[in-house]
Write a protein that holds these residues in place. Structure first.
Motif, PDB file in Angstrom:
ATOM      1  N   GLY A  75       1.046  -1.546  -0.142  1.00 15.20           N
ATOM      2  CA  GLY A  75      -0.290  -0.083  -0.594  1.00 15.20           C
ATOM      3  C   GLY A  75       0.727   1.201  -0.164  1.00 15.20           C
ATOM      4  N   SER A  76       1.962   0.902  -0.508  1.00 17.21           N
ATOM      5  CA  SER A  76       2.938   2.429  -0.726  1.00 17.21           C
ATOM      6  C   SER A  76       4.242   2.228  -1.482  1.00 17.21           C
ATOM      7  N   LEU A  77       4.396   3.074  -1.112  1.00 18.35           N
ATOM      8  CA  LEU A  77       5.911   3.773  -2.105  1.00 18.35           C
ATOM      9  C   LEU A  77       7.043   2.924  -1.163  1.00 18.35           C
ATOM     10  N   LYS A  78       7.475   3.075  -0.083  1.00 19.80           N
ATOM     11  CA  LYS A  78       8.260   2.226   0.505  1.00 19.80           C
ATOM     12  C   LYS A  78       8.394   0.375   0.095  1.00 19.80           C
ATOM     13  N   HIS A  79       6.375   0.091  -0.315  1.00 15.53           N
ATOM     14  CA  HIS A  79       7.266  -1.244  -1.233  1.00 15.53           C
ATOM     15  C   HIS A  79       8.615  -2.063  -1.506  1.00 15.53           C
ATOM     16  N   ARG A  80       8.923  -0.541  -2.795  1.00 15.70           N
ATOM     17  CA  ARG A  80      10.163  -0.407  -3.456  1.00 15.70           C
ATOM     18  C   ARG A  80      11.688  -0.667  -2.223  1.00 15.70           C
ATOM     19  N   LEU A  81      11.134   0.159  -1.558  1.00 12.87           N
ATOM     20  CA  LEU A  81      12.442   0.956  -0.438  1.00 12.87           C
ATOM     21  C   LEU A  81      12.680  -0.822  -0.128  1.00 12.87           C
ATOM     22  N   ALA A  82      11.682  -1.374   1.397  1.00 14.88           N
ATOM     23  CA  ALA A  82      11.815  -2.423   1.942  1.00 14.88           C
ATOM     24  C   ALA A  82      12.139  -3.248   0.460  1.00 14.88           C
ATOM     25  N   VAL A 127      10.829   0.045  14.957  1.00 12.75           N
ATOM     26  CA  VAL A 127      10.609   1.465  15.907  1.00 12.75           C
ATOM     27  C   VAL A 127      10.533   2.197  15.561  1.00 12.75           C
ATOM     28  N   MET A 128       8.954   3.215  16.267  1.00 18.05           N
ATOM     29  CA  MET A 128       7.987   3.961  16.049  1.00 18.05           C
ATOM     30  C   MET A 128       7.674   4.370  16.965  1.00 18.05           C
ATOM     31  N   THR A 129       7.623   6.214  16.151  1.00 21.43           N
ATOM     32  CA  THR A 129       7.299   7.105  17.628  1.00 21.43           C
ATOM     33  C   THR A 129       6.171   6.518  17.939  1.00 21.43           C
ATOM     34  N   ALA A 130       5.388   7.167  19.403  1.00 21.88           N
ATOM     35  CA  ALA A 130       4.000   6.830  19.920  1.00 21.88           C
ATOM     36  C   ALA A 130       3.239   7.365  19.371  1.00 21.88           C
ATOM     37  N   THR A 131       2.936   8.440  17.950  1.00 28.08           N
ATOM     38  CA  THR A 131       1.862   9.179  17.296  1.00 28.08           C
ATOM     39  C   THR A 131       1.863   8.476  16.310  1.00 28.08           C
ATOM     40  N   THR A 132       2.693   7.184  16.194  1.00 29.41           N
ATOM     41  CA  THR A 132       1.953   6.846  14.545  1.00 29.41           C
ATOM     42  C   THR A 132       0.813   6.434  14.372  1.00 29.41           C
ATOM     43  N   SER A 133       0.520   6.120  13.326  1.00 29.77           N
ATOM     44  CA  SER A 133      -1.129   6.098  13.275  1.00 29.77           C
ATOM     45  C   SER A 133      -1.171   4.555  13.488  1.00 29.77           C
ATOM     46  N   ALA A 134      -2.519   4.329  14.503  1.00 22.33           N
ATOM     47  CA  ALA A 134      -3.423   3.021  14.814  1.00 22.33           C
ATOM     48  C   ALA A 134      -2.774   1.847  13.900  1.00 22.33           C
ATOM     49  N   SER A 135      -4.006   2.639  12.513  1.00 27.41           N
ATOM     50  CA  SER A 135      -3.610   1.007  11.773  1.00 27.41           C
ATOM     51  C   SER A 135      -2.276   0.473  11.155  1.00 27.41           C
ATOM     52  N   LYS A 136      -0.990   1.934  10.685  1.00 28.61           N
ATOM     53  CA  LYS A 136       0.156   1.166  10.716  1.00 28.61           C
ATOM     54  C   LYS A 136       0.560   0.405  11.202  1.00 28.61           C
ATOM     55  N   ILE A 137       0.752   0.856  13.031  1.00 30.97           N
ATOM     56  CA  ILE A 137       0.851  -0.612  14.299  1.00 30.97           C
ATOM     57  C   ILE A 137       0.234  -1.275  13.359  1.00 30.97           C
ATOM     58  N   ASP A 138      -1.193  -1.416  13.450  1.00 29.50           N
ATOM     59  CA  ASP A 138      -1.634  -2.708  13.432  1.00 29.50           C
ATOM     60  C   ASP A 138      -1.476  -3.673  11.764  1.00 29.50           C
ATOM     61  N   VAL A 337       4.377  12.272  -6.692  1.00 26.23           N
ATOM     62  CA  VAL A 337       3.365  10.712  -6.299  1.00 26.23           C
ATOM     63  C   VAL A 337       2.336  10.483  -5.664  1.00 26.23           C
ATOM     64  N   ILE A 338       1.943   9.472  -5.573  1.00 21.04           N
ATOM     65  CA  ILE A 338       0.625   9.576  -4.753  1.00 21.04           C
ATOM     66  C   ILE A 338       1.378   8.474  -3.610  1.00 21.04           C
ATOM     67  N   CYS A 339       1.640   9.016  -2.263  1.00 20.47           N
ATOM     68  CA  CYS A 339       2.960   7.870  -1.599  1.00 20.47           C
ATOM     69  C   CYS A 339       1.874   6.626  -1.097  1.00 20.47           C
ATOM     70  N   ASP A 340       1.014   6.767  -0.168  1.00 19.27           N
ATOM     71  CA  ASP A 340       0.292   6.387   0.151  1.00 19.27           C
ATOM     72  C   ASP A 340      -1.137   5.724   0.572  1.00 19.27           C
ATOM     73  N   ASP A 341      -2.566   5.076   0.691  1.00 17.79           N
ATOM     74  CA  ASP A 341      -3.837   5.264   1.006  1.00 17.79           C
ATOM     75  C   ASP A 341      -4.607   6.139   1.779  1.00 17.79           C
ATOM     76  N   GLY A 342      -5.132   6.762   2.173  1.00 13.07           N
ATOM     77  CA  GLY A 342      -5.138   7.655   2.602  1.00 13.07           C
ATOM     78  C   GLY A 342      -6.281   7.570   3.912  1.00 13.07           C
ATOM     79  N   ASN A 343      -6.729   6.453   3.200  1.00 16.28           N
ATOM     80  CA  ASN A 343      -7.237   5.592   4.179  1.00 16.28           C
ATOM     81  C   ASN A 343      -6.518   5.321   5.875  1.00 16.28           C
ATOM     82  N   ARG A 344      -5.233   5.089   5.883  1.00 14.19           N
ATOM     83  CA  ARG A 344      -5.174   4.664   6.875  1.00 14.19           C
ATOM     84  C   ARG A 344      -4.325   5.636   7.908  1.00 14.19           C
TER      85      ARG A 344
END
Length: 383
Positions: A75-82, A127-138, A337-344
């Motif tokens: 769901g994001s640009l980071k798929h290539r990087l990962a 390792v991420m900040t506590a403010t990261t969206s709950a949907s990404k943590i999930d 670039v559309i970086c990722d899905d806004g539903n997150r």
């Protein structure tokens, strides 16, 4: 003569080692070969992402395109990087069949790395900040990863290194290796993909490519590719508030640090990352957070689907450049670039109460961008 055996620590960036393995047993080497083949098969199963042309009749002679990276399996640009970072670790001997993978990430990179770690049967810690969206943590946890939360963006680096040391794992370190893990000359990187998809368009060589910076790896890849192929395209990097990349571009001071993390998840950094290469950038724009979220909302209205706030940063910069081109009676194409899905971000950037709590007030900028898309008239807002 005694033969000495040494076990090398992956967390320091050295080989995972073969200590304790019979010299005649090449099982670990065979595992690495199979792991690389698995990642390559995954890439071949995934079609390239779409290049969307926006219908904007008011912008005469200026064509706008968005590379939709939200359609990757994670769901994001980071798929290539990962994928690139894990291949880099495998081919450099850092990752073996029992290596724990560790990353410092605000979300999207971690989601994609968790996806690949699961395919390889490896443990993964983000390792991420506590403010990261709950949907990404999930999402990280659904792919079998574990999230370690810290209070401030500046703390993620040391925490990730420490976890890698404690587990005998490997710190993928996107902020250092993003610009070198991807082959910027070819290998279907995002830059090559953009120019290939643009080949039959009225203005096949973009006048501008607009990209935000998180690690700096994508902008480095695009800037290098433009120079390598000898294109006349210019690269504009857009940077959110509370990021030091913009000031580094102006001052060339690599020791800059910020006191506050970026409010635009996934981009902007409190320090100058090793992967950020200002020398391949032609222009930079610092975008207010209100403008990033306002442009996100306006573009979502135009596309009839949600995009994320980092895409809003990109789009605000793109619209500003389009307005300058129009004022100078220039024609050509602009790509971003559309970086990722806004539903997150349903519970953050798209939630009015959350925005109010974060002191983000995007509506004037949403109206500014909406009017520009409709009438082609750019009205500067008072700051």
């Amino acid at each position: 003569m005694n033969i000495r055996k040494a076990e090398k620590s992956a967390s320091t960036g050295r080989c995972f080692g073969y200590a304790g393995i019979d010299p005649g047993d090449d099982s670990a080497r065979r595992w690495v070969r199979d792991a690389i083949a698995l990642l390559n098969r995954d890439a071949h199963r995934s079609a390239d992402t779409h290049l969307i042309r926006l219908s904007l009749p008011a912008l005469k002679g200026i064509d706008i395109y968005l590379k939709d990276e939200s359609t990757h399996p994670t769901g994001s640009l980071k798929h290539r990087l990962a994928r690139s970072l894990i291949l880099y670790g495998l081919c450099n001997g850092h990752i073996g069949p029992r290596t724990t993978l560790v990353e410092a990430s605000s979300g999207s990179t971690a989601v994609s790395e968790a996806y690949f770690a699961r395919q390889l049967g490896l443990d993964f810690v983000a390792v991420m900040t506590a403010t990261t969206s709950a949907s990404k943590i999930d999402a990280v946890e659904r792919f079998g990863g574990r999230c370690h939360l810290v209070d401030h963006a500046s703390q993620v680096y040391d925490a990730a290194r420490q976890i890698a040391d404690d587990t005998g794992g490997y710190y993928l370190d996107q902020f250092t290796y993003a610009e070198r893990a991807t082959d910027w000359r070819s290998n279907n990187n995002i830059a090559e993909s953009i120019f290939t998809q643009m080949a039959e368009e009225p203005h096949p060589v973009p006048r501008w490519i607009v990209m935000s910076a998180g690690t700096g790896g994508t902008s480095a890849t695009i800037g290098r590719f433009i120079r390598y192929r000898g294109y006349d395209s210019r690269l504009c990097v857009v940077d959110p508030e509370n990021s030091v990349f913009y000031d580094n571009y102006l001052s060339d001071d690599c020791a800059l640090t910020g006191k506050k993390g970026s409010a635009i998840e996934g981009i902007g950094r409190p320090r100058v990352e090793p992967s950020f290469l200002p020398c391949v950038i032609d222009h930079m724009i610092q975008v207010p957070d209100n403008a990033s979220v306002g442009a996100m909302m306006a573009l979502s209205d135009h596309l009839f689907r949600r995009v994320g706030a980092s895409t809003g940063t990109n789009f605000y910069g793109l619209c500003w450049i389009a307005a300058q081109m129009q004022a100078q009676d220039q024609s050509g194409s602009i790509v971003s670039v559309i970086c990722d899905d806004g539903n997150r971000y349903a519970n953050s950037y798209y939630d009015p109460d959350w925005r109010a709590a974060q002191n983000i007030h995007p509506l004037p900028y949403r109206d500014q961008i909406s009017a520009f898309l409709k009438d082609g008239i750019w009205e500067e807002l008072a700051t």
